[in-house]
Write an enzyme that holds these catalytic residues in place. Structure first.
Site, PDB file in Angstrom:
ATOM      1  N   SER A 201       0.836  -1.211   0.000  1.00  0.00           N
ATOM      2  CA  SER A 201       0.000   0.000   0.000  1.00  0.00           C
ATOM      3  C   SER A 201       0.870   1.261   0.000  1.00  0.00           C
ATOM      4  O   SER A 201       1.706   1.423  -0.895  1.00  0.00           O
ATOM      5  CB  SER A 201      -0.952  -0.074   1.204  1.00  0.00           C
ATOM      6  OG  SER A 201      -1.972   0.860   1.087  1.00  0.00           O
ATOM      7  N   ASP A 359     -10.018  -3.622  -5.154  1.00  0.00           N
ATOM      8  CA  ASP A 359      -9.112  -2.655  -4.534  1.00  0.00           C
ATOM      9  C   ASP A 359      -9.089  -1.409  -5.414  1.00  0.00           C
ATOM     10  O   ASP A 359      -8.880  -1.514  -6.627  1.00  0.00           O
ATOM     11  CB  ASP A 359      -7.710  -3.285  -4.459  1.00  0.00           C
ATOM     12  CG  ASP A 359      -6.667  -2.361  -3.846  1.00  0.00           C
ATOM     13  OD1 ASP A 359      -7.003  -1.217  -3.479  1.00  0.00           O
ATOM     14  OD2 ASP A 359      -5.496  -2.781  -3.751  1.00  0.00           O
ATOM     15  N   HIS A 389      -8.165  -4.917  -0.704  1.00  0.00           N
ATOM     16  CA  HIS A 389      -7.022  -4.133  -0.244  1.00  0.00           C
ATOM     17  C   HIS A 389      -6.703  -4.448   1.223  1.00  0.00           C
ATOM     18  O   HIS A 389      -7.597  -4.439   2.070  1.00  0.00           O
ATOM     19  CB  HIS A 389      -7.275  -2.631  -0.398  1.00  0.00           C
ATOM     20  CG  HIS A 389      -6.031  -1.830  -0.159  1.00  0.00           C
ATOM     21  ND1 HIS A 389      -5.050  -1.710  -1.112  1.00  0.00           N
ATOM     22  CD2 HIS A 389      -5.563  -1.174   0.927  1.00  0.00           C
ATOM     23  CE1 HIS A 389      -4.053  -0.995  -0.624  1.00  0.00           C
ATOM     24  NE2 HIS A 389      -4.337  -0.665   0.626  1.00  0.00           N
TER      25      HIS A 389
END
Ligand SMILES: *[C@@H]1O[C@H](CO)[C@@H](O)[C@H](O)[C@H]1NC(C)=O
Length: 419
Positions: A201, A359, A389
């Site tokens: 991320s 995501d 995610h």
């Protein structure tokens, strides 16, 4: 039987169910677990926002203080998880690399006279949350060190609201340069030909940006040999990619929350939120965004038809003037690695890019994988059709998402073969 308590109980149950229930795609396994996780997240956020509104400091700090005390969970998490077959013995030490806090995990085997591989890891959390030393990030690093017999350096870079871009990036870069020095590598018995940079991320964003910088720095004699990016954040000019639109309300990262993280990281006014959500900041009138730059994130070209579907690009004609000048980070490759040119990408190390179907950042990852490939870099793209995610961070106790476990396995096994 009195009626009132029954009615109140029913109403409360209905309210709680309404709060927790989120419609999810059929492909998502263990949907109720994900709804509960998401409700927990939303509740924490909302309480923190109310506290901020009441004047009890920044909401990020209250989220952090409400999750205090989970420092030890990483160790416990790995211990509980007998399924991973973890052997004890990873040595953990906290130190600093050129002034930046890091946690170093050293595997039991090797050391004296025998060189080991290494992974430098940057954790996720929107450049505002998360810690190398807590919860699943500690657990992932321990497992990784043990399974790959690798030295893992997890970087505790500084976060928002204490610092903003470029500080977190510069922390990561300093730690990376320090670790890649012949002295540091020797100190940890690391093979200079086998050092990875990795992150998930926002940490994937930092890993990609640091990899670009190190790869193009002539003064660095040792460079990263591979980069492994887990659902990375890579650009802030287009919040209307198909994945941003399809997954705008998907747990656990909504489109609005991602834009909020960007605004915080780039030190922009929170009031710009709606403008960015409308893609007004990247309107055609912004002459600083050249056609060449636009082409670097043109998903109508870079994404396969399977992901493009029937989506139409949102390119605003006039938009809002001056935003790009006001927020220069939007066009800075150190914040948005997808904007780098092919001459930079071509120098980057072999890459692993993990993407999840559900995501908002899916297309950021897919476009980067494609552009690295076009620049001549060998890329493996592991795409999880049932992934969401953050799933890797929830592959441990108590959530144990199966897709997270599979994704973590896939990531480790790529490193096993390629590092
Ligand atoms: C986007 O720009 C257009 C054109 O300047 C303007 O009318 C609109 O209000 C802007 N939207 C936002 C959310 O700022």
């Amino acid at each position: 039987m009195r009626l009132l308590p029954v009615v109140v109980t029913l109403l409360l149950t209905a309210a709680v169910a309404y709060y927790i229930y989120t419609p999810l795609p059929d492909a998502i396994q263990e949907p109720w677990k994900l709804m509960l996780l998401d409700a927990g997240f939303r509740a924490t956020m909302q309480v923190a926002f109310v506290k901020q509104w009441l004047g009890f400091g920044n909401y990020i700090q209250s989220i952090r203080s409400s999750t205090e005390g989970v420092e030890g969970v990483g160790v416990a998490v790995v211990g509980f998880d007998s399924g991973w077959g973890v052997k004890p013995g990873v040595r953990v030490s906290d130190t600093t690399f050129d002034g930046v806090s890091v946690r170093v995990y050293e595997p039991p085997a090797g050391g004296e006279g025998h060189l080991r591989r290494a992974v430098m890891y940057f954790h996720g959390g929107g450049w505002a949350l998360g810690s190398a030393k807590k919860g699943s990030y500690d657990a992932i690093a321990r497992l990784m060190s043990d399974e790959l017999n690798a030295v893992v350096v997890s970087v505790e870079y500084r976060l928002y609201p204490e610092v903003r871009f470029p500080e977190p990036y510069l922390d990561c870069l300093s730690a990376a340069k320090f670790f890649l020095s012949p002295e540091a590598l020797a100190r940890y018995s690391v093979d200079p030909e086998r050092v990875a940079v990795s992150g998930d991320s926002a940490g994937g964003n930092l890993a990609a940006a640091v990899a670009q910088q190190i790869s193009t720095d002539e003064s660095m004699s040792v460079k990263f040999s591979v980069q492994a990016l887990i659902y990375p954040v890579l650009q802030a000019l287009d919040f209307h990619t198909p994945s941003y639109l399809e997954n705008q309300a998907m747990p656990i990262l909504s489109r609005t929350l991602m834009v909020q993280f960007w605004l915080q990281y780039l030190d922009a006014e929170p009031s710009l939120l709606h403008l960015l959500l409308a893609n007004n900041h990247s309107s055609l009138h912004q002459s600083a965004i050249t056609p060449e730059l636009r082409a670097r994130l043109d998903w109508t070209v870079l994404l396969p038809p399977k992901y493009r579907k029937n989506f139409k690009p949102v390119v605003v004609e006039t938009g809002s003037q001056g935003v790009v000048k006001e927020v220069p980070g939007l066009l800075d490759v150190r914040a948005a690695p997808l904007l780098a040119g092919p001459e930079v990408l071509g120098k980057c190390p072999r890459a692993y890019v993990l993407t999840c179907e559900y995501d908002v950042l899916r297309d950021d990852g897919l476009m980067y994988a494609r552009r690295l490939q076009d620049a001549g870099v060998t890329v493996t793209n592991d795409h999880y059709d049932d992934g969401f995610h953050g799933c890797i961070s929830f592959s441990f106790w108590p959530t144990h998402f199966k897709v997270g476990k599979r994704a973590l396995r896939g990531y480790f096994s790529w490193l096993q073969k390629n590092l």
